[in-house]
Design a protein around this motif. Structure first.
Motif, PDB file in Angstrom:
ATOM      1  N   SER A  75      25.696 -48.993  -9.140  1.00  0.00           N
ATOM      2  CA  SER A  75      24.879 -49.908  -9.566  1.00  0.00           C
ATOM      3  C   SER A  75      23.511 -49.308 -10.133  1.00  0.00           C
ATOM      4  CB  SER A  75      24.023 -51.083  -8.192  1.00  0.00           C
ATOM      5  OG  SER A  75      24.921 -51.828  -7.596  1.00  0.00           O
ATOM      6  N   ASP A  76      22.534 -50.205 -10.304  1.00  0.00           N
ATOM      7  CA  ASP A  76      21.193 -49.467 -11.123  1.00  0.00           C
ATOM      8  C   ASP A  76      20.309 -49.223 -10.570  1.00  0.00           C
ATOM      9  OD1 ASP A  76      21.572 -51.301 -13.190  1.00  0.00           O
ATOM     10  OD2 ASP A  76      21.117 -52.943 -12.658  1.00  0.00           O
ATOM     11  N   ALA A  77      20.264 -48.245 -11.290  1.00  0.00           N
ATOM     12  CA  ALA A  77      18.282 -46.833 -10.333  1.00  0.00           C
ATOM     13  C   ALA A  77      18.278 -47.522 -10.169  1.00  0.00           C
ATOM     14  CB  ALA A  77      18.926 -45.722 -11.267  1.00  0.00           C
ATOM     15  N   GLY A  78      17.329 -47.330  -8.887  1.00  0.00           N
ATOM     16  CA  GLY A  78      15.926 -47.616  -8.298  1.00  0.00           C
ATOM     17  C   GLY A  78      15.845 -49.074  -8.139  1.00  0.00           C
ATOM     18  N   GLY A  79      17.596 -49.711  -7.299  1.00  0.00           N
ATOM     19  CA  GLY A  79      16.768 -50.815  -7.011  1.00  0.00           C
ATOM     20  C   GLY A  79      17.486 -51.221  -5.601  1.00  0.00           C
ATOM     21  N   VAL A  80      17.241 -52.038  -4.845  1.00  0.00           N
ATOM     22  CA  VAL A  80      17.261 -52.646  -3.354  1.00  0.00           C
ATOM     23  C   VAL A  80      18.194 -53.104  -2.523  1.00  0.00           C
ATOM     24  CG1 VAL A  80      16.081 -54.040  -1.757  1.00  0.00           C
ATOM     25  CG2 VAL A  80      14.885 -52.971  -3.022  1.00  0.00           C
ATOM     26  N   LEU A  81      19.321 -54.226  -3.860  1.00  0.00           N
ATOM     27  CA  LEU A  81      20.351 -54.847  -3.579  1.00  0.00           C
ATOM     28  C   LEU A  81      21.920 -54.319  -4.452  1.00  0.00           C
ATOM     29  CD1 LEU A  81      19.428 -58.187  -3.346  1.00  0.00           C
ATOM     30  CD2 LEU A  81      19.572 -56.668  -1.051  1.00  0.00           C
ATOM     31  N   PRO A  82      22.363 -53.705  -3.957  1.00  0.00           N
ATOM     32  CA  PRO A  82      23.428 -53.113  -4.794  1.00  0.00           C
ATOM     33  C   PRO A  82      24.552 -54.246  -5.519  1.00  0.00           C
ATOM     34  CG  PRO A  82      24.121 -52.831  -2.711  1.00  0.00           C
ATOM     35  CD  PRO A  82      22.809 -53.352  -2.502  1.00  0.00           C
ATOM     36  N   ARG A  83      25.120 -53.873  -6.534  1.00  0.00           N
ATOM     37  CA  ARG A  83      26.366 -54.586  -7.214  1.00  0.00           C
ATOM     38  C   ARG A  83      27.634 -55.009  -6.167  1.00  0.00           C
ATOM     39  NH1 ARG A  83      24.616 -53.326 -11.983  1.00  0.00           N
ATOM     40  NH2 ARG A  83      26.422 -51.660 -12.204  1.00  0.00           N
ATOM     41  N   LEU A  84      28.631 -56.025  -5.720  1.00  0.00           N
ATOM     42  CA  LEU A  84      29.267 -55.840  -5.553  1.00  0.00           C
ATOM     43  C   LEU A  84      30.870 -55.379  -6.134  1.00  0.00           C
ATOM     44  CD1 LEU A  84      29.527 -59.352  -2.961  1.00  0.00           C
ATOM     45  CD2 LEU A  84      29.176 -56.687  -2.189  1.00  0.00           C
ATOM     46  N   GLY A  85      31.125 -54.854  -5.778  1.00  0.00           N
ATOM     47  CA  GLY A  85      33.015 -54.205  -6.671  1.00  0.00           C
ATOM     48  C   GLY A  85      33.408 -53.895  -6.187  1.00  0.00           C
ATOM     49  N   MET A  86      34.497 -53.759  -6.953  1.00  0.00           N
ATOM     50  CA  MET A  86      35.688 -53.233  -6.223  1.00  0.00           C
ATOM     51  C   MET A  86      36.489 -51.544  -6.649  1.00  0.00           C
ATOM     52  SD  MET A  86      37.771 -56.660  -5.009  1.00  0.00           S
ATOM     53  CE  MET A  86      39.087 -56.067  -3.998  1.00  0.00           C
ATOM     54  N   LEU A  87      37.287 -51.085  -6.008  1.00  0.00           N
ATOM     55  CA  LEU A  87      37.487 -49.526  -6.127  1.00  0.00           C
ATOM     56  C   LEU A  87      37.326 -48.879  -7.014  1.00  0.00           C
ATOM     57  CD1 LEU A  87      41.189 -51.290  -7.915  1.00  0.00           C
ATOM     58  CD2 LEU A  87      40.693 -50.529  -5.227  1.00  0.00           C
ATOM     59  N   ILE A  88      37.518 -48.300  -7.639  1.00  0.00           N
ATOM     60  CA  ILE A  88      36.983 -46.459  -7.823  1.00  0.00           C
ATOM     61  C   ILE A  88      36.011 -45.970  -9.183  1.00  0.00           C
ATOM     62  CG2 ILE A  88      36.689 -44.989  -5.681  1.00  0.00           C
ATOM     63  CD1 ILE A  88      38.937 -43.705  -6.202  1.00  0.00           C
ATOM     64  N   GLY A  89      37.134 -47.517  -9.760  1.00  0.00           N
ATOM     65  CA  GLY A  89      37.335 -46.931 -11.809  1.00  0.00           C
ATOM     66  C   GLY A  89      38.389 -45.748 -11.938  1.00  0.00           C
ATOM     67  N   ALA A  90      38.474 -45.573 -13.497  1.00  0.00           N
ATOM     68  CA  ALA A  90      39.235 -45.206 -13.827  1.00  0.00           C
ATOM     69  C   ALA A  90      38.786 -43.249 -14.321  1.00  0.00           C
ATOM     70  CB  ALA A  90      39.854 -45.421 -15.234  1.00  0.00           C
ATOM     71  N   GLU A  91      39.316 -42.124 -13.826  1.00  0.00           N
ATOM     72  CA  GLU A  91      38.924 -40.788 -14.464  1.00  0.00           C
ATOM     73  C   GLU A  91      38.794 -41.011 -15.897  1.00  0.00           C
ATOM     74  OE1 GLU A  91      37.091 -38.717 -13.034  1.00  0.00           O
ATOM     75  OE2 GLU A  91      38.416 -38.841 -11.491  1.00  0.00           O
ATOM     76  N   ASN A  92      38.245 -41.193 -16.321  1.00  0.00           N
ATOM     77  CA  ASN A  92      37.653 -40.724 -17.470  1.00  0.00           C
ATOM     78  C   ASN A  92      36.470 -40.117 -18.578  1.00  0.00           C
ATOM     79  OD1 ASN A  92      38.848 -43.622 -18.284  1.00  0.00           O
ATOM     80  ND2 ASN A  92      36.684 -44.840 -17.873  1.00  0.00           N
ATOM     81  N   SER A  93      36.333 -38.464 -17.580  1.00  0.00           N
ATOM     82  CA  SER A  93      35.715 -37.620 -18.116  1.00  0.00           C
ATOM     83  C   SER A  93      36.699 -37.053 -18.853  1.00  0.00           C
ATOM     84  CB  SER A  93      36.067 -37.079 -16.714  1.00  0.00           C
ATOM     85  OG  SER A  93      36.649 -36.511 -16.162  1.00  0.00           O
ATOM     86  N   LEU A  94      38.032 -36.556 -19.387  1.00  0.00           N
ATOM     87  CA  LEU A  94      38.280 -36.056 -20.067  1.00  0.00           C
ATOM     88  C   LEU A  94      37.769 -35.301 -22.111  1.00  0.00           C
ATOM     89  CD1 LEU A  94      40.671 -33.872 -20.692  1.00  0.00           C
ATOM     90  CD2 LEU A  94      42.234 -34.990 -20.626  1.00  0.00           C
ATOM     91  N   ASP A  95      37.773 -36.256 -22.092  1.00  0.00           N
ATOM     92  CA  ASP A  95      37.719 -35.966 -23.797  1.00  0.00           C
ATOM     93  C   ASP A  95      35.892 -35.795 -23.497  1.00  0.00           C
ATOM     94  OD1 ASP A  95      39.156 -37.550 -24.228  1.00  0.00           O
ATOM     95  OD2 ASP A  95      39.130 -39.880 -24.617  1.00  0.00           O
ATOM     96  N   THR A  96      35.120 -35.922 -23.038  1.00  0.00           N
ATOM     97  CA  THR A  96      34.193 -35.550 -22.208  1.00  0.00           C
ATOM     98  C   THR A  96      33.702 -34.347 -22.302  1.00  0.00           C
ATOM     99  OG1 THR A  96      33.810 -37.215 -21.899  1.00  0.00           O
ATOM    100  CG2 THR A  96      31.520 -36.704 -21.475  1.00  0.00           C
ATOM    101  N   ILE A  97      34.571 -33.579 -21.709  1.00  0.00           N
ATOM    102  CA  ILE A  97      34.854 -31.885 -20.881  1.00  0.00           C
ATOM    103  C   ILE A  97      35.439 -31.381 -22.155  1.00  0.00           C
ATOM    104  CG2 ILE A  97      35.800 -31.102 -19.707  1.00  0.00           C
ATOM    105  CD1 ILE A  97      36.753 -33.122 -17.813  1.00  0.00           C
ATOM    106  N   LEU A  98      36.093 -31.869 -23.149  1.00  0.00           N
ATOM    107  CA  LEU A  98      36.481 -31.265 -24.414  1.00  0.00           C
ATOM    108  C   LEU A  98      35.730 -31.518 -24.832  1.00  0.00           C
ATOM    109  CD1 LEU A  98      40.481 -33.132 -24.492  1.00  0.00           C
ATOM    110  CD2 LEU A  98      39.665 -30.880 -23.403  1.00  0.00           C
ATOM    111  N   ALA A  99      34.793 -32.277 -25.368  1.00  0.00           N
ATOM    112  CA  ALA A  99      33.495 -32.083 -26.146  1.00  0.00           C
ATOM    113  C   ALA A  99      32.882 -30.450 -25.951  1.00  0.00           C
ATOM    114  CB  ALA A  99      33.059 -33.736 -25.751  1.00  0.00           C
TER     115      ALA A  99
END
Length: 419
Positions: A75-99
Motif C-alpha cells: 500500500s501507499d506510504a503514510g496511509g491508514v487503510l491498506p489495499r487488499l491484495g494477494m500473494l507476494i509478487g514475483a522476484e524481479n530484482s536480478l536486473d537491478t542487482i546486475l546494474a
C-alpha cells in the motif's frame, strides 16, 4: 562483469543468507513457545496446546502468504487503510542487482517474506498460552485465520509497511509493540470473552494456584526462546554485509542477551523479596520480559543500559501477573503481562537511548496498535462465541481438553481415566 557488480551480488547473497538464517532462528521460537506452554499447563491439556501451536504456525504461514503480506507491504506510504491484495509478487530484482545502482535491493524478497511470516506466527503464539485449558481448539484456529490474515497485517502496514505511524515517527526496531503488544492485546480480548478456568478464583476473590505439569519442559522452552530471540532482533538489522551493519548486529546480539539476563536477575530478587520463595515460573517470565523490553530498540542502548531495561521488565512482569490475578483475568502462562505490559515498557524505553524517537509518537503507537488489535479481536471473539462457541463444557474442562479436542493424551500412562 565489473567489480562493482560482483560486489553487489556478493553482498546480496550474504545479506539474503543472513536474513534467512535469522528467520530460521525465529521459527525455532515456535518450538520454544510450544515447550513453555506445554510445561505451564496441566498434563491433561498438553496434547491440545501442542496441537494449537503447530496448527497456528501452519495457518499463519498460509494466511500471510495468501493475503497478509500483500496487505502489510503493498500500500501507499503514510496511509491508514491498506489495499487488499494477494500473494507476494514475483522476484524481479536480478536486473537491478546486475546494474549495480544505488537502488539495488540488498536481499531477496522471498527472504523478507519468510522473516516476516515467522513474526506473524510469534504474535499468534502469544494468544495460545493466555487462553489455554478452556478454549475450543477450532474456535482458536478460526481466530488464527483472521488474526494472521487481516488484524496483524493492518497495524503492521501502519508501522513497518510505511503507513501513518511510520510517518509519525513511531520507532519499533523489532516489534515490542508491533508483535508482542499486538499478540497480548488479542489475548486480552480473548481472555475477557472466555472467562477464567474453573477453580481458579472463588466467589470471595480468593486466588488458587494451578501449577503447570512440567517445569523442566517450560525451562527448555524459555532457553529456546532466548536463543531464537537473537534472530528475532538480530535479523531486524536486515543486513550484515558492511562494517556498520556487522557492528550493529553484534551490538544487537549483545544487548538482547544482556536484557534477558537483567530480566532474570530482577525477577529472582523480586520473587524472593515478595514471596519469600524463588518462584521458577516468575523467573522464566522474567527472562521473556527482559527480551520483550529490549526488542523495541536493541541497537541504541549500551550493554549496561540494555541490562537495566531488561531488569525493569523483569520487575514489571511480576507486578503485572499478580495484578491481573487480582482482577481475575486468568492467563495460565503470563503472556499478557510478559508481552503486553512489558511490551508497552519496551516501546516507551526507546527515547531513553535513541535521540530519533520521542515519547509522544511512541504513546500514539501504543494506543493505535493495542486499540486496533484489541477492538478487532474482541469483535471476532464475540462473533465466534455466538456462531460456534469458544469454551469447552465444564465436564470437558474437568476431564481435560486433550481427550475432548484431540481424542488422546500426552501422558496416557499417568491418566486416572485409564483402567
Amino acid at each position: 562483469m565489473n567489480a562493482l557488480n560482483e560486489l553487489s551480488q556478493l553482498s546480496y547473497a550474504l545479506d539474503t543468507f543472513y536474513f534467512l538464517i535469522c528467520g530460521a532462528l525465529v521459527m525455532w521460537m515456535a518450538a520454544g513457545f510450544s515447550m513453555l506452554e506445554a510445561g505451564l499447563v496441566r498434563s491433561k491439556n498438553t496434547a491440545e496446546i501442542l496441537t494449537k501451536n503447530i496448527a497456528l504456525f501452519a495457518i499463519a504461514c498460509t494466511m500471510y502468504l495468501v493475503v497478509g503480506y500483500a496487505i502489510m507491504y503493498s500500500s501507499d506510504a503514510g496511509g491508514v487503510l491498506p489495499r487488499l491484495g494477494m500473494l507476494i509478487g514475483a522476484e524481479n530484482s536480478l536486473d537491478t542487482i546486475l546494474a549495480g545502482g544505488d537502488d539495488a535491493p540488498y536481499y531477496a524478497q522471498r527472504a523478507d517474506f519468510f522473516f516476516q511470516v515467522v513474526f506473524v506466527a510469534t504474535a499468534m503464539s502469544i494468544v495460545s498460552g493466555a487462553v489455554a485449558e478452556r478454549m475450543k481448539l477450532w474456535a482458536f484456529l478460526a481466530f488464527t485465520v483472521i488474526m494472521t490474515g487481516l488484524i496483524y497485517p493492518v497495524s503492521g502496514y501502519w508501522t513497518w509497511g510505511g503507513g501513518w505511524l511510520n510517518k509519525l515517527g513511531y520507532f519499533d526496531y523489532a516489534g515490542s509493540g508491533i508483535v508482542h503488544l499486538a499478540g497480548a492485546s488479542a489475548a486480552l480480548a480473548g481472555v475477557l470473552v472466555l472467562g477464567p478456568r474453573k477453580g481458579k478464583y472463588s466467589k470471595d476473590g480468593a486466588i488458587f494456584a494451578i501449577p503447570g505439569a512440567n517445569l523442566p519442559l517450560a525451562t527448555l522452552g524459555m532457553f529456546i526462546l532466548w536463543m531464537g530471540w537473537l534472530g528475532f532482533n538480530g535479523g531486524s538489522e536486515l543486513k550484515i554485509s558492511d562494517v556498520v551493519s556487522a557492528n550493529n548486529v553484534a551490538q544487537v546480539f549483545s544487548n538482547t542477551n544482556a536484557a534477558a539476563a537483567g530480566g532474570v536477575i530482577a525477577a529472582l530478587l523480586l520473587a524472593k523479596l515478595w514471596f519469600r520463595k524463588t518462584d521458577l515460573t516468575m523467573v522464566l517470565n522474567g527472562a521473556i520480559a527482559g527480551l520483550v523490553s529490549i526488542t523495541a530498540d536493541p541497537l541504541s542502548p549500551t550493554v549496561l543500559g540494555a541490562t537495566l531495561i531488561g531488569a525493569v521488565g523483569g520487575v514489571l512482569v511480576i507486578v503485572a501477573i499478580v495484578t491481573l490475578d487480582k482482577l481475575q483475568l486468568d492467563d495460565p502462562v503470563g503472556a499478557i503481562s510478559a508481552h503486553g505490559v512489558v511490551g508497552i515498557w519496551g516501546v516507551l524505553a526507546v527515547p531513553l537511548f535513541n535521540a530519533d524517537a520521542n515519547v509522544s509518537s511512541q504513546l500514539v503507537g501504543i494506543l493505535a496498535i493495542s486499540g486496533w488489535v484489541f477492538s478487532a479481536s474482541l469483535i471476532v471473539w464475540l462473533a465466534l462465541k455466538a456462531i460456534m462457541g469458544i469454551r469447552v463444557s465444564e465436564e470437558e474442562e474437568y476431564s481435560g481438553v486433550d481427550l475432548a479436542e484431540c481424542g488422546l493424551e500426552a501422558y496416557p500412562e499417568f491418566s486416572s481415566s485409564r483402567k
